[in-house]
Design an enzyme around this catalytic site. Structure first.
Site, short mmCIF file in Angstrom:
data_model
loop_
_atom_site.label_atom_id
_atom_site.label_comp_id
_atom_site.label_asym_id
_atom_site.label_seq_id
_atom_site.Cartn_x
_atom_site.Cartn_y
_atom_site.Cartn_z
N SER A 28 -53.23 -26.07 -39.16
CA SER A 28 -54.64 -25.76 -38.93
C SER A 28 -55.47 -26.58 -39.91
O SER A 28 -55.21 -26.57 -41.11
CB SER A 28 -54.84 -24.26 -39.17
OG SER A 28 -56.20 -23.91 -39.04
N LYS A 36 -54.48 -28.09 -35.01
CA LYS A 36 -55.60 -27.23 -34.62
C LYS A 36 -56.80 -27.56 -35.48
O LYS A 36 -56.71 -27.57 -36.71
CB LYS A 36 -55.16 -25.77 -34.80
CG LYS A 36 -56.25 -24.75 -34.85
CD LYS A 36 -55.64 -23.36 -34.74
CE LYS A 36 -56.13 -22.44 -35.85
NZ LYS A 36 -55.51 -21.10 -35.74
N LYS A 86 -60.53 -26.62 -36.75
CA LYS A 86 -61.52 -25.55 -36.84
C LYS A 86 -62.87 -26.11 -36.38
O LYS A 86 -63.23 -27.23 -36.77
CB LYS A 86 -61.62 -25.06 -38.28
CG LYS A 86 -60.37 -24.33 -38.76
CD LYS A 86 -60.23 -23.01 -38.03
CE LYS A 86 -59.16 -22.14 -38.68
NZ LYS A 86 -59.10 -20.81 -38.04
N ASP A 144 -60.19 -23.96 -32.89
CA ASP A 144 -60.35 -22.54 -33.22
C ASP A 144 -61.75 -22.32 -33.77
O ASP A 144 -62.12 -22.90 -34.79
CB ASP A 144 -59.30 -22.13 -34.27
CG ASP A 144 -59.32 -20.64 -34.59
OD1 ASP A 144 -60.15 -19.90 -34.00
OD2 ASP A 144 -58.50 -20.20 -35.42
N GLU A 186 -59.31 -21.48 -29.13
CA GLU A 186 -58.97 -20.19 -29.74
C GLU A 186 -60.23 -19.44 -30.16
O GLU A 186 -61.09 -20.00 -30.84
CB GLU A 186 -58.06 -20.46 -30.96
CG GLU A 186 -57.60 -19.21 -31.69
CD GLU A 186 -56.64 -19.55 -32.84
OE1 GLU A 186 -56.10 -20.68 -32.86
OE2 GLU A 186 -56.44 -18.70 -33.72
N ASP A 207 -57.33 -14.51 -30.72
CA ASP A 207 -56.79 -14.20 -32.04
C ASP A 207 -57.43 -12.87 -32.47
O ASP A 207 -56.88 -11.79 -32.21
CB ASP A 207 -57.11 -15.37 -32.98
CG ASP A 207 -56.76 -15.13 -34.45
OD1 ASP A 207 -56.37 -14.01 -34.80
OD2 ASP A 207 -56.92 -16.07 -35.27
N LYS A 243 -50.54 -12.36 -34.97
CA LYS A 243 -50.44 -12.25 -36.43
C LYS A 243 -50.01 -10.82 -36.72
O LYS A 243 -50.69 -9.88 -36.31
CB LYS A 243 -51.81 -12.51 -37.09
CG LYS A 243 -52.31 -13.94 -36.95
CD LYS A 243 -53.72 -14.07 -37.51
CE LYS A 243 -54.20 -15.52 -37.43
NZ LYS A 243 -55.66 -15.62 -37.64
N GLY A 295 -51.37 -17.81 -38.61
CA GLY A 295 -51.15 -17.85 -40.05
C GLY A 295 -52.39 -17.41 -40.79
O GLY A 295 -53.51 -17.53 -40.27
#
Ligand code: NPQ
Ligand code: MG
Length: 370
Positions: free
Chosen positions: A137, A163, A165, A190, A215, A240, A264, A292
């Site tokens: 990420s 991924k 952000k 995400d 995400e 998520d 998670k 994570g």
């Protein structure tokens, strides 16, 4: 059966190798509560709480988790006497919410119980592989050039999925540049709930970039608007924050709010509920992957065990220790040349924090006895 007689709570702070910025804020250290339970038979187990210092990712935060563990969870556990790890949820179900605090205690109880049986957490959960493919990420960067450079490093290291952000103002531009710079790399984004349905043009602009998923684009508690968005774009939506239980997973998949779930263990209240979320998704044909929370080696070990279950068919955010820490609390987890990491095979979590590292990173600790 396991009978917990004492619990040590500890707040540790580890510097991050680089600050991690998301749509909800920036962190330059990882501050986590660790629990060490001691059993009547002289055994012990470790758990890590994935809460953060502030209630930004979810309503939980470290000081609240500490109080929840000390004032409610531990007294309930002491009163319960000998229990099966699977019975812990019933003992603490009267306490509304606080899934991350509950998950940390469940991890410690499972670790202690499995250690005493000489069984690995992966085997107990139903793992079907001994290595798992890893993703990484990437935080919101200062410039597009810095982003491309950071991604290059992870691609060279062998990560199987990157991924990015995103947040309003850091989305279509940088993601398009990253896609052009890395045409073959599996990419996802995400948003950590930073957008509204009225931002549909942003998602329409991301749609042709061949992303594996988008995400948590919308509100943390809004399944209906995610379903509306999913109907309007081809890229799979992954949830998520919105998935807090197996019941949420069922609702989201039935409403069409997502096609992929990030699991998670902390967010859903523990490893056992995480396995139930996995089972719901497998039943409905939806792939899952392990999220994570910048865990130390303790929580990272639990994530790897979970990610070894059969439905975890996509690379997770289970990155190597050196993605986050110069020095982890445990032996570092390292990425293989093929972009996979080994699932711990020892009893329980299969790892133990190093006493010197614990001493060097502990800010606060407290011991409770039955
Ligand atoms: C996510 N994690 O998937 C989270 C959110 C997140 C790896 O992207 C300190 C502690 C900072 C936990 C920042 C990843 C954090 C954090 C972001 C979790 O949404
Ligand atoms: Mg996320």
């Amino acid at each position: 059966m396991i009978e917990v007689r004492a619990v040590e709570l500890r707040l540790v702070s580890l510097p991050l190798v680089r600050p991690f910025r998301t749509s909800f804020g920036e962190e330059s250290t990882k501050d986590a509560i660790l629990l060490r339970v001691e059993t009547a038979e002289g055994g012990h187990g470790w758990g890590e709480c994935v809460a953060s210092p502030t209630p930004r990712y979810s309503s939980e935060f470290n000081d609240a988790a500490w109080l929840t563990v000390r004032e409610y969870l531990i007294p309930s556990l002491f009163r319960a006497g000998p229990i099966e790890p699977g019975g812990l949820a019933a003992v603490t179900s009267w306490i509304r919410g606080h899934p991350m605090a509950k998950a940390a205690l469940e991890m410690a109880v499972l670790d202690a119980d499995l250690r005493s049986e000489g069984r690995s957490l992966a085997s107990f959960l139903g793992a079907v592989r001994d290595r798992v493919p890893c993703g990484v990420s990437v935080g919101i960067a200062g410039t597009v050039e810095a982003l491309v450079e950071e991604v290059s490093g992870y691609v060279e290291a062998g990560y199987r999925r990157v991924k990015l952000k995103i947040e309003p103002g850091w989305d279509v531009g940088p993601v398009t540049t990253a896609r052009e710079a890395f045409p073959e790399v599996p990419l996802s984004v995400d948003a950590n709930a930073a957008y509204r349905l009225s931002d549909l043009p942003v998602f329409e602009a991301l749609d042709p970039l061949d992303l594996m998923m988008i995400e948590q684009p919308l509100g943390h508690d809004d399944l209906v608007e995610h379903a509306e968005l999913q109907r309007r774009i081809d890229t799979p939506v992954c949830l998520d924050e919105s998935i807090r239980s197996a019941a949420d997973a069922r609702a989201a998949l039935e409403l069409g709010s997502c096609r992929i779930i990030n699991i998670k263990q902390g967010r859903v209240g523990g490893l056992l509920e995480a396995r139930r979320v996995h089972d719901v998704a497998v039943d409905r044909g939806a792939p899952v992957w392990c999220g994570g929370m910048l865990e130390t080696g303790v929580g990272r070990a639990a994530n790897l065990a979970l990610a070894a279950l059969p439905g975890f068919t996509l690379p997770g955010d289970t990155s190597a220790s050196d993605r986050y820490f110069a020095e982890d609390l445990t032996e570092p987890f390292v990425l293989g040349d093929d972009g996979t990491m080994a699932v711990p095979q020892g009893s329980g979590l299969g790892v133990e924090p190093d006493p010197h590292r614990l001493a060097a990173t502990t800010i606060r600790s407290e011991r409770l006895e039955a």
